[in-house]
Design a protein around this motif. Structure first.
Motif, mmCIF file in Angstrom:
data_model
loop_
_atom_site.group_PDB
_atom_site.id
_atom_site.type_symbol
_atom_site.label_atom_id
_atom_site.label_comp_id
_atom_site.label_asym_id
_atom_site.label_seq_id
_atom_site.Cartn_x
_atom_site.Cartn_y
_atom_site.Cartn_z
ATOM 1 N N ALA A 1 0.815 -1.219 0.000
ATOM 2 C CA ALA A 1 0.000 0.000 0.000
ATOM 3 C C ALA A 1 0.847 1.267 0.000
ATOM 4 O O ALA A 1 0.530 2.231 -0.694
ATOM 5 C CB ALA A 1 -0.934 -0.002 1.208
ATOM 6 N N LYS A 2 1.904 1.271 0.794
ATOM 7 C CA LYS A 2 2.656 2.510 0.954
ATOM 8 C C LYS A 2 4.096 2.407 0.492
ATOM 9 O O LYS A 2 4.860 3.368 0.581
ATOM 10 C CB LYS A 2 2.631 2.953 2.419
ATOM 11 C CG LYS A 2 1.251 2.760 3.087
ATOM 12 C CD LYS A 2 1.046 3.604 4.333
ATOM 13 C CE LYS A 2 2.107 3.427 5.379
ATOM 14 N NZ LYS A 2 1.894 4.275 6.562
ATOM 15 N N HIS B 1 9.768 2.014 1.535
ATOM 16 C CA HIS B 1 10.308 3.202 2.206
ATOM 17 C C HIS B 1 9.212 4.035 2.860
ATOM 18 O O HIS B 1 9.488 4.822 3.757
ATOM 19 C CB HIS B 1 11.083 4.062 1.208
ATOM 20 C CG HIS B 1 12.364 3.444 0.754
ATOM 21 N ND1 HIS B 1 13.359 3.094 1.619
ATOM 22 C CD2 HIS B 1 12.793 3.108 -0.480
ATOM 23 C CE1 HIS B 1 14.367 2.569 0.935
ATOM 24 N NE2 HIS B 1 14.044 2.564 -0.348
ATOM 25 N N GLY B 2 8.001 3.852 2.387
ATOM 26 C CA GLY B 2 6.888 4.599 2.981
ATOM 27 C C GLY B 2 6.311 3.934 4.215
ATOM 28 O O GLY B 2 5.459 4.502 4.896
ATOM 29 N N ASN C 1 7.187 -3.940 -7.425
ATOM 30 C CA ASN C 1 7.513 -2.519 -7.216
ATOM 31 C C ASN C 1 8.725 -2.256 -6.345
ATOM 32 O O ASN C 1 9.295 -1.168 -6.403
ATOM 33 C CB ASN C 1 6.312 -1.801 -6.576
ATOM 34 C CG ASN C 1 5.110 -1.782 -7.482
ATOM 35 O OD1 ASN C 1 5.239 -1.801 -8.709
ATOM 36 N ND2 ASN C 1 3.935 -1.760 -6.891
ATOM 37 N N ARG D 1 -3.038 -4.935 -10.076
ATOM 38 C CA ARG D 1 -3.262 -3.508 -9.816
ATOM 39 C C ARG D 1 -4.724 -3.106 -9.883
ATOM 40 O O ARG D 1 -5.062 -1.985 -9.521
ATOM 41 C CB ARG D 1 -2.444 -2.665 -10.800
ATOM 42 C CG ARG D 1 -0.997 -2.497 -10.364
ATOM 43 C CD ARG D 1 -0.246 -1.499 -11.265
ATOM 44 N NE ARG D 1 0.139 -2.142 -12.518
ATOM 45 C CZ ARG D 1 1.296 -2.782 -12.711
ATOM 46 N NH1 ARG D 1 2.172 -2.837 -11.745
ATOM 47 N NH2 ARG D 1 1.553 -3.343 -13.865
#
Lengths: 213, 213, 213, 213
Positions: C19-20, C23-24, C104, C162
């Motif tokens: 989801a994020k 690194h997020g 990703n 996606r």
DNA sequence: CATGAATGAGGGTTCATTCAT
DNA sequence: GATGAATGAACCCTCATTCAT
């Protein structure tokens, strides 16, 4: 007994905010004074502003508590005024750093928090206003402009935090006595009276601010 | 008449330093308030601290000047006190921003500059101390602790800058009168006296701080 | 049956990384989602990157395993392609979070680990390349640029992760069927064929990714 | 001609956001790549997120512009699809970094900004949906699930940004041709047709993305 | 097994100031 | 006289990680 880290942080903040102002105090200054790393500070506080707000909150809460506890047992206006002056002066002389933060850094708070703090301060001033009003109604005080006199009195007493030193000639009790006398003079009240109430106020102050006699 | 850029800068600084503190005011805030670019600021000032020092300097110089000019023509202690209170109150009510900067931001100065400012303030307080001493010696004032009373008086009068609004019920003159009366009461002096000196002080104040009557 | 803490950690990581991004996602986010303290996380994982690598590793291992197991029992190119598309689509539709992390976050790995992951992905793509090549050689597929077509196919199938939602109109099986058809069209192959192989692939997928029918 | 600093910043951001992700790219990385100091970055952007949003905005705006300009002059469904595929593929092959940022970093935007970007993307997809719908209605396309096919097509074409290299065997035009052919196959359309529209699309693409022939 | 406490490094951003134009 | 561009230092705060308890 050794201080907990949280206490060290709080004291460092009070000291530095009073000395250099909120914006003049860096997080690194705070950490150094509390003897921990800047990152560790954040285990003991939220943001820097949270810390400021907590300091103000507690300081005002205590003042309000003390005022209410004391006035509960005092009825005559001269006594009430003597008690309020005594409490206020002792609080500001015993905790000059805390009270200076409360007085000087309100502008550093965000809007919402400022509202809370100003609200507490207003509650506290309302107590003074009530006591003065009572004395005027009873004919004990001779005060042409009660609001002006209230503000003059409060500023005079608050100012103690800006100059009083316990290493000077006057004891805390002596200082409070002197100020109570000045206040009664300003109000045009009887030259004496209110000694019992002042005594009661000293007891409350000693407890609330943990003043060693 | 339009203000010069330098005046706009000065006024912006006074306003912002008073409202948000020296450390809470950024160079960009200053520039925006003065309606020039941050870089252009530096044509009208040295550093930010230079600006602060100049503001303080001027404010204290005027207060000293006014006090000396007035006391030159007044001899009796009650008159002198009335005059000092009148000047101090009018200065703080008419220029609350300037005086609050002087009172609150001394700690933002570097050591050398702080010394100068504190020196000026001490000179000024010495004038008050002299007047009180004179009254005590003459038996006109009844003051057990002259130093304490002086500080109480000064804090009371300085506090005016923190609350007085010209939009309120009291005029500047009325406020000063009331404060002079409070001061005489605190000093245990005669209930009246010093009206002439206060009148003279009002004249000086009107001139020094350009107060429109 | 209740999940073990390790499973909770793994699932939290998959969900949040998808989801994020790696690194997020903070260690505290992970801990909160797994309902343990940040420090406790480290009983169930090495570093944050270890966790990421393990997720990728397992996801790719399963895909490779499924592909190999299925192709072992299928010989004709159309069947092989149908099977590969079916597996790939079902894997990505059933585990969109895991596969998105694989797709990703390769760039978040350290060089050594990236090499391993890229190696596995290359192995997997080689299987596709082999199947296409076989079909071209056999004259079953009409493909001017096999490499381009392979990549187009793979991106198309991977994209399922996606957008596909099990709450939509299409079932997993329906989706896979549709994609197998699209793939055969792209390859210029026979309009039908490969149904048996696709059936076999569905069985394998159901087992490998624990899809409930 | 030398690049302006602003262009250097933009390009550094596109490159780094594409390679390491928004959250994986530090402000210091950005500054170094743009060959200025971290502080100077802030003369050319608002926040890091502002920069990201601007990149996405421009990329999507161009794509929408190109699609609309091209479809204005094309009426037949096969032509429209060929044109859309050509534009999309050329955009993603010519600007892989920009388009990958748009595709991968939507989740890094704050809610309000995400809404805007998703809105633009939805507008763009609606154009594809319209073209497909038109072909289905006209009986030119044979598509059981138009929505699924649309998404499959888009993911396939978008994927180009993840693998295409201008140093490979295929030219941009060749790539776009091949993809247009694949798309028509997927749609069950006529084996040829749409060449004129594709030609028109290549012209628009050349202009919009400044592709050198 | 679990976690509060701790931290060095780094996050994004703003600071006051300078200088070439 | 005026300012856009530039920057080193510092801002507040969060990061992933460790470790004693």
């Amino acid at each position: 007994m050794a201080l907990t880290t949280e206490q060290r942080v709080r004291r460092a903040a009070v000291k530095l905010f009073a000395a250099k102002g909120f914006h003049g105090t860096g997080i690194r200054d705070l950490a150094q004074a509390a003897k921990i790393s800047p990152a560790s500070l954040y285990h003991y506080m939220g943001t820097k502003e949270d810390l400021l707000a907590a300091i103000m909150r507690e300081c005002l809460d205590r003042l309000l508590l003390a005022a209410r506890q004391t006035l509960d047992t005092v009825d005559d206006p001269a006594g009430q005024l003597s008690a309020l002056v005594t409490l206020h002066v002792m609080a500001h002389a015993a905790q000059p750093a805390e009270t200076r933060v409360v007085d000087n850094e309100v502008g550093a708070l965000s809007r919402g928090r400022r509202r809370v703090v100003v609200g507490l301060r207003d509650e506290y001033e309302a107590i003074w206003a009530g006591a003065i009003e009572k004395g005027v109604s009873a004919g004990v005080f001779d005060v042409p402009e009660p609001a002006v006199t209230r503000l003059a009195l409060l500023e005079m007493c608050t100012g103690v935090a800006r100059w009083y030193s316990p290493r000077g000639a006057l004891s805390l009790d002596g200082l409070a006595d002197r100020y109570a006398q000045l206040a009664l003079r300003m109000l045009g009240g009887p030259p004496t009276g209110g000694e019992t109430a002042a005594e009661r106020a000293r007891e409350v102050a000693t407890r609330v601010w943990r003043i060693r006699p």
